[in-house]
Design a protein around this motif. Structure first.
Motif, PDB file in Angstrom:
ATOM      1  N   ILE A 346      38.126  89.267  74.171  1.00  0.00           N
ATOM      2  CA  ILE A 346      37.436  89.726  75.327  1.00  0.00           C
ATOM      3  C   ILE A 346      37.787  91.278  75.621  1.00  0.00           C
ATOM      4  N   LEU A 347      36.905  91.926  76.093  1.00  0.00           N
ATOM      5  CA  LEU A 347      37.052  93.287  76.708  1.00  0.00           C
ATOM      6  C   LEU A 347      36.584  93.340  78.021  1.00  0.00           C
ATOM      7  N   VAL A 348      37.317  94.284  78.943  1.00  0.00           N
ATOM      8  CA  VAL A 348      37.115  94.503  80.045  1.00  0.00           C
ATOM      9  C   VAL A 348      37.014  96.093  80.433  1.00  0.00           C
ATOM     10  N   GLU A 349      36.782  96.547  81.479  1.00  0.00           N
ATOM     11  CA  GLU A 349      36.879  98.060  81.889  1.00  0.00           C
ATOM     12  C   GLU A 349      38.375  98.158  82.291  1.00  0.00           C
ATOM     13  N   PRO A 350      38.693  99.457  81.951  1.00  0.00           N
ATOM     14  CA  PRO A 350      40.197  99.950  82.257  1.00  0.00           C
ATOM     15  C   PRO A 350      40.271  99.729  83.491  1.00  0.00           C
ATOM     16  N   GLY A 351      41.518  99.387  84.067  1.00  0.00           N
ATOM     17  CA  GLY A 351      41.825  99.285  85.307  1.00  0.00           C
ATOM     18  C   GLY A 351      41.108  98.007  86.180  1.00  0.00           C
ATOM     19  N   ASP A 352      40.383  97.038  85.476  1.00  0.00           N
ATOM     20  CA  ASP A 352      39.954  96.128  86.081  1.00  0.00           C
ATOM     21  C   ASP A 352      40.833  94.763  86.014  1.00  0.00           C
ATOM     22  N   VAL A 353      41.746  94.746  86.857  1.00  0.00           N
ATOM     23  CA  VAL A 353      42.866  93.825  86.691  1.00  0.00           C
ATOM     24  C   VAL A 353      42.464  92.358  87.097  1.00  0.00           C
ATOM     25  N   GLU A 354      41.521  92.297  88.160  1.00  0.00           N
ATOM     26  CA  GLU A 354      40.980  91.012  88.465  1.00  0.00           C
ATOM     27  C   GLU A 354      39.885  90.616  87.409  1.00  0.00           C
ATOM     28  N   GLY A 355      39.131  91.373  86.836  1.00  0.00           N
ATOM     29  CA  GLY A 355      38.098  90.936  85.876  1.00  0.00           C
ATOM     30  C   GLY A 355      39.045  90.457  84.604  1.00  0.00           C
ATOM     31  N   MET A 356      40.137  91.312  84.083  1.00  0.00           N
ATOM     32  CA  MET A 356      40.772  90.604  83.050  1.00  0.00           C
ATOM     33  C   MET A 356      41.415  89.351  83.358  1.00  0.00           C
ATOM     34  N   ALA A 357      41.959  89.081  84.645  1.00  0.00           N
ATOM     35  CA  ALA A 357      42.711  88.012  85.127  1.00  0.00           C
ATOM     36  C   ALA A 357      41.721  86.880  84.795  1.00  0.00           C
ATOM     37  N   ARG A 358      40.471  86.907  85.347  1.00  0.00           N
ATOM     38  CA  ARG A 358      39.547  85.858  85.256  1.00  0.00           C
ATOM     39  C   ARG A 358      39.209  85.615  84.036  1.00  0.00           C
ATOM     40  N   ARG A 359      39.149  86.439  82.770  1.00  0.00           N
ATOM     41  CA  ARG A 359      38.682  85.967  81.609  1.00  0.00           C
ATOM     42  C   ARG A 359      39.721  85.590  80.803  1.00  0.00           C
ATOM     43  N   VAL A 360      41.050  85.900  81.241  1.00  0.00           N
ATOM     44  CA  VAL A 360      42.367  85.637  80.393  1.00  0.00           C
ATOM     45  C   VAL A 360      42.459  84.040  80.965  1.00  0.00           C
ATOM     46  N   ILE A 361      42.232  83.556  82.119  1.00  0.00           N
ATOM     47  CA  ILE A 361      42.278  82.592  82.486  1.00  0.00           C
ATOM     48  C   ILE A 361      41.303  81.537  81.921  1.00  0.00           C
ATOM     49  N   HIS A 362      40.035  81.830  81.628  1.00  0.00           N
ATOM     50  CA  HIS A 362      39.090  81.126  81.003  1.00  0.00           C
ATOM     51  C   HIS A 362      39.602  80.699  79.307  1.00  0.00           C
ATOM     52  N   VAL A 363      40.088  81.957  78.828  1.00  0.00           N
ATOM     53  CA  VAL A 363      40.565  81.820  77.328  1.00  0.00           C
ATOM     54  C   VAL A 363      41.691  80.848  77.315  1.00  0.00           C
ATOM     55  N   LEU A 364      42.770  80.847  78.306  1.00  0.00           N
ATOM     56  CA  LEU A 364      43.752  80.134  78.162  1.00  0.00           C
ATOM     57  C   LEU A 364      43.598  78.656  78.324  1.00  0.00           C
ATOM     58  N   ARG A 365      42.375  78.514  79.542  1.00  0.00           N
ATOM     59  CA  ARG A 365      42.261  77.042  79.813  1.00  0.00           C
ATOM     60  C   ARG A 365      41.538  76.165  78.719  1.00  0.00           C
ATOM     61  N   ASP A 366      41.004  77.231  77.532  1.00  0.00           N
ATOM     62  CA  ASP A 366      39.922  76.641  76.470  1.00  0.00           C
ATOM     63  C   ASP A 366      40.576  76.818  75.089  1.00  0.00           C
ATOM     64  N   ARG A 367      41.256  75.733  74.752  1.00  0.00           N
ATOM     65  CA  ARG A 367      41.952  75.874  73.324  1.00  0.00           C
ATOM     66  C   ARG A 367      40.988  75.920  72.301  1.00  0.00           C
ATOM     67  N   ASP A 368      39.578  75.470  72.203  1.00  0.00           N
ATOM     68  CA  ASP A 368      38.710  75.371  71.236  1.00  0.00           C
ATOM     69  C   ASP A 368      38.183  76.788  71.143  1.00  0.00           C
ATOM     70  N   LEU A 369      38.095  77.506  72.307  1.00  0.00           N
ATOM     71  CA  LEU A 369      37.755  78.767  72.134  1.00  0.00           C
ATOM     72  C   LEU A 369      38.694  79.798  71.685  1.00  0.00           C
ATOM     73  N   ARG A 370      40.000  79.539  72.008  1.00  0.00           N
ATOM     74  CA  ARG A 370      41.052  80.173  71.182  1.00  0.00           C
ATOM     75  C   ARG A 370      41.003  80.132  69.800  1.00  0.00           C
ATOM     76  N   ARG A 371      40.870  78.951  69.370  1.00  0.00           N
ATOM     77  CA  ARG A 371      40.711  78.659  67.970  1.00  0.00           C
ATOM     78  C   ARG A 371      39.491  79.235  67.267  1.00  0.00           C
ATOM     79  N   ARG A 372      38.345  79.179  67.908  1.00  0.00           N
ATOM     80  CA  ARG A 372      37.296  79.956  67.105  1.00  0.00           C
ATOM     81  C   ARG A 372      37.248  81.288  67.052  1.00  0.00           C
TER      82      ARG A 372
END
Length: 416
Positions: A346-372
């Motif tokens: 995943i890529l977010v704009e530099p300095g977008d801490v909230e945006g990165m946090a949201r997307r990291v949460i999504h990836v960590l919660r989805d094991r199948d997504l991480r595997r893909r």
């Protein structure tokens, strides 16, 4: 061996190029500001150690005091020359002393080619090489010394210095297409004499490294079911390590089983440690300091993160992909060339801490997504093969030495 190089203006008649008459090898001097634990330094060391020894004699000039000095000094494939006074920050007196030392070393070594890396060594090294009569002078842009976070006067000064140094340069390399494009836009390189050569990694070796998740969990004394998120970076403003801590605080509210590792050290360590305490993240965000077994540490992660504000092309992207580790990073430098958003990371704009946090949460919660993502990360990695990187440099050295327009220069004909 060889005759004394001519002065900056040259003179006399062109002679047959004899790079190193004693044994027929081509003598090459690489110059880098300091041997810190970073991608530019590791790739330069790899190049010096892996160019064919029967065809090249390698010298490496670097500022003293880097973490890799001892390792470089023990390598028998090249000769290391440490230069006191060659430092990153602008210091007119020390810079002048370093320039004179580089010039004298080049006059003594008499290489056929000088290849510079990093901003300070790039400027001092190319001018010293020109003054020493060395007519093949290559510079690699691993990134830029100037960036938007600097005072305007300093950024303009650094750009002016780079533009002023174009005239000393035979050929330019850039580690990403974006780096090449920025170089053209800022007019710090000549696009007619420039090409993209990505930072390489040992893809085959990395792919064989076994998963190290359990070992890392034991090191930080975490629970067996925890998810490991790590960043490998020098703790300096460019890498925005405090943003990682801020992001971790937000992620841990939603994914309490996550643990964050920061591998590296630097001037912001105290600030990072203070932020960890203020956020109450002791035991959940770990500062591991400088480590040499970077690939093994990456192999233990569930997600690699990079919060940089500007970059060239971090080699950790290719390392993580080779080991099937998904990536969350800021969209800077060559990130889009190494990470396909939504596919290998995943890529977010530099300095977008909230945006990165949201997307990291999504990836960590989805094991199948991480595997893909891990499976897709290994696609198209050939571009980042470090052996190809070294081969292209060898080809380039020979092409430039055989270029008649350069060879006919009396100074080049006598260099070596």
């Amino acid at each position: 061996g060889g005759q004394e190089p001519g002065g900056p203006g040259g003179g006399g008649h062109a002679m047959k190029m004899v790079p190193n008459p004693a044994d027929g090898r081509i003598r090459v001097a690489h110059i880098i500001t300091r041997l810190e634990l970073g991608g530019a330094q590791l790739n330069t060391l790899y190049t010096c150690a892996h160019l064919p020894a029967d065809r090249f004699e390698l010298h490496l000039l670097a500022g003293a005091g880097g973490l890799l000095d001892s390792e470089a000094g023990r390598n028998g494939r090249f000769r290391l020359h440490l230069i006191p006074g060659l430092v990153r920050r602008i210091d007119p007196v020390r810079d002048l002393i370093a320039f004179v030392r580089i010039f004298r070393l080049l006059k003594r070594i008499r290489p056929a080619i000088v290849h510079t890396h990093s901003s300070k060594a790039g400027i001092l090294g190319r001018w010293a090489a020109r003054l020493a009569g060395i007519r093949v002078r290559i510079h690699t842009y691993h990134g830029f010394g100037f960036h938007d976070g600097q005072p305007r006067w300093l950024r303009r000064l650094l750009i002016w210095l780079e533009r002023w140094t174009i005239r000393t340069t035979t050929h330019f390399l850039a580690v990403s297409r974006r780096t090449l494009r920025i170089g053209e836009e800022e007019r710090v390189l000549d696009p007619e004499r420039a090409e993209c050569l990505p930072s390489g990694v040992e893809i085959d070796r990395l792919a064989r490294i076994p998963r190290q998740h359990r070992r890392l969990i034991e090191e930080i004394q975490a629970e067996e079911n925890c998810l490991l998120v790590g960043m490998v970076a020098c703790l300096k403003p460019q890498k925005a390590p405090v943003d990682l801590v801020r992001m971790a605080a937000r992620v841990l509210l939603e994914v309490p089983e996550a643990r964050f590792l920061l591998v590296g050290d630097g001037i912001l360590r105290a600030e990072v440690a203070d932020r960890i305490c203020r956020e109450g993240l002791q035991g959940r965000v770990h500062l591991l300091g400088w480590r040499r077994e970077i690939p093994e540490l990456i192999a233990g992660l569930d997600l690699l993160v990079l919060t940089s504000l500007w970059e060239g092309l971090p080699r950790v992207f290719a390392e993580a992909r080779a080991m099937g580790v998904p990536i969350a990073a800021t969209r800077v430098g060559g990130a889009e060339e190494a990470v396909v958003d939504g596919r290998s990371g995943i890529l977010v704009e530099p300095g977008d801490v909230e945006g990165m946090a949201r997307r990291v949460i999504h990836v960590l919660r989805d094991r199948d997504l991480r595997r893909r993502m891990a499976e897709r990360a290994k696609e198209g990695l050939e571009r980042f093969d470090i052996r190809s990187m070294v081969r292209r440099q060898e080809e380039l050295y020979r092409e430039l030495l055989e270029d008649r327009s350069l060879k006919d220069s009396p100074a080049l004909a006598r260099a070596g």
